[in-house]
Write a protein that holds these residues in place. Structure first.
Motif, PDB file in Angstrom:
ATOM      1  N   VAL A 181       6.249   4.171   1.831  1.00 55.63           N
ATOM      2  CA  VAL A 181       5.466   5.169   2.511  1.00 55.63           C
ATOM      3  C   VAL A 181       4.751   4.806   3.892  1.00 55.63           C
ATOM      4  O   VAL A 181       4.956   3.850   4.355  1.00 55.63           O
ATOM      5  CB  VAL A 181       4.264   5.278   1.372  1.00 55.63           C
ATOM      6  N   GLY A 182       4.073   5.844   4.433  1.00 50.54           N
ATOM      7  CA  GLY A 182       3.226   5.508   5.531  1.00 50.54           C
ATOM      8  C   GLY A 182       2.003   5.831   5.420  1.00 50.54           C
ATOM      9  O   GLY A 182       1.516   5.717   4.131  1.00 50.54           O
ATOM     10  N   HIS A 183       1.316   6.557   6.057  1.00 51.55           N
ATOM     11  CA  HIS A 183       0.049   7.360   5.927  1.00 51.55           C
ATOM     12  C   HIS A 183      -1.332   6.307   6.127  1.00 51.55           C
ATOM     13  O   HIS A 183      -2.213   6.544   6.468  1.00 51.55           O
ATOM     14  CB  HIS A 183       0.109   8.093   4.684  1.00 51.55           C
ATOM     15  N   ASN A 184      -1.148   5.473   4.963  1.00 48.71           N
ATOM     16  CA  ASN A 184      -2.567   4.455   4.765  1.00 48.71           C
ATOM     17  C   ASN A 184      -2.214   3.209   5.900  1.00 48.71           C
ATOM     18  O   ASN A 184      -1.393   2.384   5.415  1.00 48.71           O
ATOM     19  CB  ASN A 184      -2.408   3.975   3.394  1.00 48.71           C
ATOM     20  N   PRO A 185      -2.677   3.100   6.987  1.00 43.68           N
ATOM     21  CA  PRO A 185      -2.689   2.077   7.850  1.00 43.68           C
ATOM     22  C   PRO A 185      -3.083   0.776   7.225  1.00 43.68           C
ATOM     23  O   PRO A 185      -3.805   0.531   6.642  1.00 43.68           O
ATOM     24  CB  PRO A 185      -3.611   2.617   8.947  1.00 43.68           C
ATOM     25  N   THR A 186      -2.130  -0.347   7.573  1.00 45.42           N
ATOM     26  CA  THR A 186      -2.457  -1.611   7.177  1.00 45.42           C
ATOM     27  C   THR A 186      -3.132  -2.362   8.312  1.00 45.42           C
ATOM     28  O   THR A 186      -2.758  -3.416   8.506  1.00 45.42           O
ATOM     29  CB  THR A 186      -1.092  -2.381   7.079  1.00 45.42           C
ATOM     30  N   THR A 187      -3.870  -1.678   8.938  1.00 41.80           N
ATOM     31  CA  THR A 187      -4.694  -2.236  10.153  1.00 41.80           C
ATOM     32  C   THR A 187      -5.813  -3.015   9.679  1.00 41.80           C
ATOM     33  O   THR A 187      -6.185  -2.984   8.520  1.00 41.80           O
ATOM     34  CB  THR A 187      -5.186  -1.140  11.283  1.00 41.80           C
ATOM     35  N   ALA A 188      -6.565  -3.804  10.739  1.00 34.26           N
ATOM     36  CA  ALA A 188      -7.518  -4.827  10.092  1.00 34.26           C
ATOM     37  C   ALA A 188      -8.638  -4.194   9.528  1.00 34.26           C
ATOM     38  O   ALA A 188      -9.475  -4.616   8.625  1.00 34.26           O
ATOM     39  CB  ALA A 188      -7.611  -5.749  11.315  1.00 34.26           C
ATOM     40  N   ASP A 189      -8.826  -2.907  10.253  1.00 37.26           N
ATOM     41  CA  ASP A 189     -10.218  -2.235   9.824  1.00 37.26           C
ATOM     42  C   ASP A 189      -9.957  -1.409   8.464  1.00 37.26           C
ATOM     43  O   ASP A 189     -11.096  -0.776   7.986  1.00 37.26           O
ATOM     44  CB  ASP A 189     -10.820  -1.210  10.903  1.00 37.26           C
ATOM     45  N   ASN A 190      -8.938  -1.747   7.833  1.00 34.73           N
ATOM     46  CA  ASN A 190      -8.575  -0.846   6.594  1.00 34.73           C
ATOM     47  C   ASN A 190      -8.178  -2.193   5.419  1.00 34.73           C
ATOM     48  O   ASN A 190      -7.480  -1.946   4.709  1.00 34.73           O
ATOM     49  CB  ASN A 190      -7.446  -0.146   6.591  1.00 34.73           C
ATOM     50  N   GLY A 191      -8.654  -3.426   5.844  1.00 30.94           N
ATOM     51  CA  GLY A 191      -8.345  -4.354   5.030  1.00 30.94           C
ATOM     52  C   GLY A 191      -7.131  -5.149   5.299  1.00 30.94           C
ATOM     53  O   GLY A 191      -6.379  -5.897   4.495  1.00 30.94           O
ATOM     54  N   GLY A 192      -6.003  -4.691   6.086  1.00 33.18           N
ATOM     55  CA  GLY A 192      -4.829  -5.288   6.175  1.00 33.18           C
ATOM     56  C   GLY A 192      -4.689  -6.164   7.557  1.00 33.18           C
ATOM     57  O   GLY A 192      -5.546  -6.571   8.253  1.00 33.18           O
ATOM     58  N   GLU A 193      -3.398  -6.444   8.045  1.00 34.82           N
ATOM     59  CA  GLU A 193      -3.169  -7.060   9.198  1.00 34.82           C
ATOM     60  C   GLU A 193      -2.085  -6.679  10.064  1.00 34.82           C
ATOM     61  O   GLU A 193      -1.552  -7.501  10.671  1.00 34.82           O
ATOM     62  CB  GLU A 193      -2.642  -8.730   8.593  1.00 34.82           C
ATOM     63  N   ASP A 194      -2.160  -5.253  10.167  1.00 34.47           N
ATOM     64  CA  ASP A 194      -1.196  -4.688  10.925  1.00 34.47           C
ATOM     65  C   ASP A 194       0.168  -5.178  10.834  1.00 34.47           C
ATOM     66  O   ASP A 194       1.074  -5.062  11.757  1.00 34.47           O
ATOM     67  CB  ASP A 194      -1.577  -4.916  12.526  1.00 34.47           C
ATOM     68  N   ARG A 195       0.596  -5.420   9.523  1.00 32.41           N
ATOM     69  CA  ARG A 195       1.796  -5.792   9.131  1.00 32.41           C
ATOM     70  C   ARG A 195       2.472  -4.910   8.054  1.00 32.41           C
ATOM     71  O   ARG A 195       1.671  -4.150   7.465  1.00 32.41           O
ATOM     72  CB  ARG A 195       2.209  -7.015   8.795  1.00 32.41           C
ATOM     73  N   ILE A 196       3.716  -4.737   8.037  1.00 30.41           N
ATOM     74  CA  ILE A 196       4.193  -4.223   6.799  1.00 30.41           C
ATOM     75  C   ILE A 196       3.773  -4.609   5.517  1.00 30.41           C
ATOM     76  O   ILE A 196       3.709  -5.824   5.319  1.00 30.41           O
ATOM     77  CB  ILE A 196       5.649  -3.958   6.941  1.00 30.41           C
ATOM     78  N   PHE A 197       3.288  -3.936   4.694  1.00 25.11           N
ATOM     79  CA  PHE A 197       2.656  -4.308   3.356  1.00 25.11           C
ATOM     80  C   PHE A 197       3.662  -4.042   2.227  1.00 25.11           C
ATOM     81  O   PHE A 197       4.225  -3.100   2.152  1.00 25.11           O
ATOM     82  CB  PHE A 197       1.539  -3.579   3.139  1.00 25.11           C
ATOM     83  N   TYR A 198       3.980  -5.140   1.478  1.00 24.24           N
ATOM     84  CA  TYR A 198       4.667  -4.928   0.099  1.00 24.24           C
ATOM     85  C   TYR A 198       3.825  -4.952  -1.220  1.00 24.24           C
ATOM     86  O   TYR A 198       3.173  -5.966  -1.385  1.00 24.24           O
ATOM     87  CB  TYR A 198       5.799  -6.298   0.017  1.00 24.24           C
ATOM     88  N   GLY A 199       4.157  -3.859  -1.707  1.00 25.84           N
ATOM     89  CA  GLY A 199       3.255  -3.423  -3.074  1.00 25.84           C
ATOM     90  C   GLY A 199       4.271  -3.956  -4.128  1.00 25.84           C
ATOM     91  O   GLY A 199       4.998  -4.498  -4.310  1.00 25.84           O
ATOM     92  N   ASN A 200       3.751  -3.347  -5.342  1.00 28.65           N
ATOM     93  CA  ASN A 200       4.554  -3.376  -6.583  1.00 28.65           C
ATOM     94  C   ASN A 200       5.791  -2.246  -6.492  1.00 28.65           C
ATOM     95  O   ASN A 200       5.605  -1.145  -6.968  1.00 28.65           O
ATOM     96  CB  ASN A 200       3.697  -3.095  -7.727  1.00 28.65           C
ATOM     97  N   ASN A 201       6.846  -2.855  -6.236  1.00 27.06           N
ATOM     98  CA  ASN A 201       8.063  -1.910  -5.871  1.00 27.06           C
ATOM     99  C   ASN A 201       7.710  -0.820  -5.135  1.00 27.06           C
ATOM    100  O   ASN A 201       8.215   0.507  -5.053  1.00 27.06           O
ATOM    101  CB  ASN A 201       8.575  -1.281  -7.404  1.00 27.06           C
TER     102      ASN A 201
END
Length: 228
Positions: A181-201
């Motif tokens: 998916v896309g849509h939900n940014p993995t940016t720092a202000d969204n709790g991420g690290e501006d990197r591709i995120f791997y979830g559960n499958n």
């Protein structure tokens, strides 16, 4: 090679830089998981470019879906000379404030054939893609799948069902299929690290291009990541 990116948001220069970085060839394939327009000024150039590429496929996002309605309405008013309804003005104002102003401005600079081409391209964007790479099955959608069940008939769903609710990346939706998916940014202000995120499958490739992050891309054959 098979590449997946998302949420370019009119950043045509980053898209061109991405193609150069991955050395994108005619034998490669790229999937863009929606939101190719709004925020950035290069949305029309981006559409013109990817519409000429037989090996680039786009899944529709909510920004593309709304832009289609707004630009189609605007184009019809240009042709007919009719005044917009209060409802259309309200929706246009809201869209413009949420990144659509630059998209409309660039669309207005096009000639009639160019505007028709943009509308045709946005109209033809797929709701989802199912692919198999290296023996692994993937489902590509913009945001998620409303009211998901493992045996859901994807063809029975409306466009809004694919971008109305973000995918729960902690939940395993399929045993043998990975959802990207896309849509939900993995940016720092969204709790991420501006990197591709791997979830559960699942994988989220929206790294926040034009929204405080950067453009991310993954190669499915070797899981190599690229960032612009």
């Amino acid at each position: 090679m098979t590449y997946v990116t998302s949420n370019i948001h009119g950043d045509y220069e980053s898209f061109k830089a991405l193609l150069e970085t991955i050395k994108f060839k005619d034998t490669d394939v790229m999937y863009i998981l929606g939101d190719i327009v709004d925020y950035g000024e290069g949305g029309m150039e981006l559409i013109n470019d990817i519409s000429m590429r037989y090996n680039v496929y786009c899944v529709v996002g909510e920004h593309d879906f709304l832009a289609l309605r707004m630009l189609s309405g605007f184009s019809k008013m240009l042709e007919s000379g009719d005044r917009p309804t209060p409802e259309f003005i309200s929706e246009m104002t809201e869209w413009s404030a949420d990144g659509g102003a630059v998209t409309l401005a660039a669309f207005r600079e096009l000639d009639e054939d160019g505007r028709e081409g943009v509308i045709d391209y946005l109209s033809d964007m797929a709701l989802y893609e199912e692919i198999t790479v290296g023996g692994q099955d993937y489902l590509l959608v913009h945001a998620g799948i409303a009211n998901f069940t493992p045996n859901i008939d994807l063809d029975s769903l409306s466009p809004e069902d694919f971008f109305g609710v973000a995918l729960d990346l902690s939940k395993k939706h399929y045993d043998d299929k990975i959802i990207i998916v896309g849509h939900n940014p993995t940016t720092a202000d969204n709790g991420g690290e501006d990197r591709i995120f791997y979830g559960n499958n699942s994988i989220d490739v929206d790294c926040g291009a034009m929204r405080g992050g950067r453009l991310g891309c993954i190669c499915l054959e070797n899981k190599k990541e690229f960032y612009i």
